[in-house]
Design a protein around this motif. Sequence first.
Motif, PDB file in Angstrom:
ATOM      1  N   TYR A 100       0.820  -1.215   0.000  1.00  0.00           N
ATOM      2  CA  TYR A 100       0.000   0.000   0.000  1.00  0.00           C
ATOM      3  C   TYR A 100       0.855   1.266   0.000  1.00  0.00           C
ATOM      4  N   GLU A 101       0.245   2.325  -0.504  1.00  0.00           N
ATOM      5  CA  GLU A 101       0.840   3.660  -0.492  1.00  0.00           C
ATOM      6  C   GLU A 101      -0.211   4.654  -0.019  1.00  0.00           C
ATOM      7  N   LYS A 116      -0.492  -0.024  -4.533  1.00  0.00           N
ATOM      8  CA  LYS A 116       0.465   0.545  -5.480  1.00  0.00           C
ATOM      9  C   LYS A 116       0.209   0.023  -6.887  1.00  0.00           C
TER      10      LYS A 116
END
Length: 276
Positions: A100-101, A116
């Motif tokens: 995740y971002e 991502k």
Amino acid sequence: MAVTDLLVVIIAVILHRIRGIYFPVSFLTTTPGCSASAALNYAARDSSVWLTVTFTFDRCVAICCQKLKTKYCTEKTAAVVIATVCSLSCIKHIPTYFIYEPVYIIDNVPWFCSIKLSFYTSPGWAAFDWLDRILTPCVPFVLILLLNMLTIRHVLMANKARKRFQHHCNGSNQSDSEMENRKKSIILLLSISGSFVALWMAYVINMFYVRLTKGSYFEGSNNTDQRFILQESGYMLQLFSCCTNTCIYAVTQSKFRKELNNAVKYPFKLFFKFWK
């Protein structure tokens, strides 16, 4: 199994689903918080699934392999197996934290989680995703069905031989406590493994549908779309499957009910002992 199932309920249902509805902004809304929550959610899920497999294997050994039973079916072996399964499940999902971002960065604080773009394009992430899907729940499905078939086949053959022996010795069919115990073991085994297979079936169908069609449920879909309903039903039943094992144990196992009762009473006994 009961503890890992409870962890799934706490992490996936309470901290993820319910918290997201009633407390949309909290520490778990930050990118590190929701990333850690997702990794712990998958780790607890895998522990629950693979402990169901080890339980099925344990029952298969106890019923079908009398020589191996004395060495394998011990508290020490159980502790080692449980620790190994839970540790490997946690290690397996360490990469999940890095999927995740942040969606927003406010005052140098990352908020919310978004997958991502590299997760969809990188061969490494694709291999990780396929490995995760194969190990949970495809391999457990096959192992549980195979072990159940072996166990039931052994019990049926042993019961037929025992009935013939009793009829030859006594000349009549009488009640047999050993056969009753085997029957209870089979009912417990099929209840746990059968509920697992049934409740994960919608998730498996949904998974193969997405893989074969290369589709997404969120591309122009809404809450009345049948694909969206299938996906959410699969997630709901998957989480519900983690609630059933504890209930089955509580209903069918007198020893489990006794230990659960002792666990509930222990804090009160400790308090009264300290008070005196």
